[in-house]
Design an enzyme around this catalytic site. Structure first.
Site, PDB file in Angstrom:
ATOM      1  N   LYS A  13     -15.463 -53.916  37.146  1.00 46.55           N
ATOM      2  CA  LYS A  13     -15.592 -54.437  35.779  1.00 46.55           C
ATOM      3  C   LYS A  13     -14.699 -55.654  35.535  1.00 46.55           C
ATOM      4  CE  LYS A  13     -14.622 -50.636  33.584  1.00 46.55           C
ATOM      5  NZ  LYS A  13     -14.465 -49.756  34.755  1.00 46.55           N
ATOM      6  N   ARG A  88     -14.165 -46.688  25.053  1.00 44.22           N
ATOM      7  CA  ARG A  88     -14.104 -45.744  26.171  1.00 44.22           C
ATOM      8  C   ARG A  88     -14.729 -44.389  25.816  1.00 44.22           C
ATOM      9  NH1 ARG A  88     -10.630 -47.057  30.445  1.00 44.22           N
ATOM     10  NH2 ARG A  88      -9.299 -48.866  30.068  1.00 44.22           N
ATOM     11  N   ARG A 127      -7.857 -49.251  49.513  1.00 41.04           N
ATOM     12  CA  ARG A 127      -6.941 -50.316  49.088  1.00 41.04           C
ATOM     13  C   ARG A 127      -5.517 -50.036  49.573  1.00 41.04           C
ATOM     14  NH1 ARG A 127      -8.484 -51.861  42.890  1.00 41.04           N
ATOM     15  NH2 ARG A 127      -7.253 -49.979  42.463  1.00 41.04           N
ATOM     16  N   ARG A 160      -1.198 -46.790  46.913  1.00 46.88           N
ATOM     17  CA  ARG A 160      -0.706 -46.352  45.614  1.00 46.88           C
ATOM     18  C   ARG A 160      -1.283 -44.981  45.283  1.00 46.88           C
ATOM     19  NH1 ARG A 160      -2.056 -50.158  40.912  1.00 46.88           N
ATOM     20  NH2 ARG A 160      -4.105 -49.421  41.555  1.00 46.88           N
ATOM     21  N   ARG A 171      -9.987 -39.300  38.134  1.00 47.04           N
ATOM     22  CA  ARG A 171     -10.372 -40.412  37.258  1.00 47.04           C
ATOM     23  C   ARG A 171     -11.891 -40.420  37.023  1.00 47.04           C
ATOM     24  NH1 ARG A 171      -8.023 -45.672  39.944  1.00 47.04           N
ATOM     25  NH2 ARG A 171      -8.871 -46.679  38.065  1.00 47.04           N
TER      26      ARG A 171
END
Length: 217
Positions: A13, A88, A127, A160, A171
């Site tokens: 996004k 949201r 990542r 992370r 999430r």
């Protein structure tokens, strides 16, 4: 054009918002940017938000919506905007509809970036972040020359907590519970357009722009 961008974490996004807003020549407005600006400027809303943020609590909808109202009333948003990260939840979407009606306008389109959970986990769990310069690499899509070492500064790369598979799965659960219902909400208004968000960034951008052209954007 007045546009909202929705999609799960890892859908791209933030990246797409930049390109689409530039194409439309409208400001990209994210709640993160609004929070930071209000806190930095010490506005009454910023002071309220900071109290909740410092306590590790979510900023209440009322404060967030009032910040969005102030931002949308600024001159650069007069001819359109792209909202990224807001609304949201369905109550926030209802509040946004009322806010825009009070301003004498409304949303033109809601663009959904569609990507399945497996692809999100693949994107985010790969990542790696440099402890030295903060650059983000990806073990599959943008790997450094030496595993675990940043090409830019030689710093150590680490994963992370936000990028660990179990955190990503949580999430996605939160997204499915809180944000995915927006798809039905805006679909019922006839304002929702879904875009396949898999593949190269440029391809996704082209799909989004093609969809916008169909709606006069």
């Amino acid at each position: 054009m007045r546009l909202v961008l929705v999609g799960p974490p890892g859908a791209g996004k933030g990246t797409q918002a930049e390109f689409i807003a530039a194409h439309l020549a409208v400001p990209k407005i994210s709640t993160g940017d609004i929070f930071r600006a209000n806190v930095a400027q010490g506005t009454p809303l910023g002071i309220q938000a900071k109290q909740f943020m410092d306590a590790g609590q979510l900023v209440p909808d009322e404060v967030t919506i009032n910040m969005v109202r102030d931002r949308l009333a600024e001159p650069d948003a007069g001819d359109g905007f792209l909202l990224d990260g807001f609304p949201r939840t369905t109550p926030q979407a209802q509040a946004l509809d009322k806010l825009l009606a009070d301003l004498g306008t409304g949303l033109d389109l809601v663009l959904e970036l569609v990507v399945d959970d497996d692809e999100v986990i693949r994107r985010l769990s790969g990542r790696r972040t440099c402890r030295g310069c903060g650059k983000i690499w990806h073990v599959e899509f943008d790997a450094p020359n030496r595993e675990g070492v940043c090409d830019r500064c030689g710093g150590e790369l680490f994963q992370r907590d936000d990028d660990k598979a179990e955190t990503i799965a949580e999430r996605l659960r939160v997204y499915a519970r809180d944000t995915a219902p927006l798809v039905d909400y805006y679909g019922a208004q006839g304002k929702l357009v879904g875009i396949d968000a898999t593949g190269p960034v440029e391809d996704v951008t082209n799909r989004a722009i093609d969809a916008l052209r169909s709606y006069g954007g």
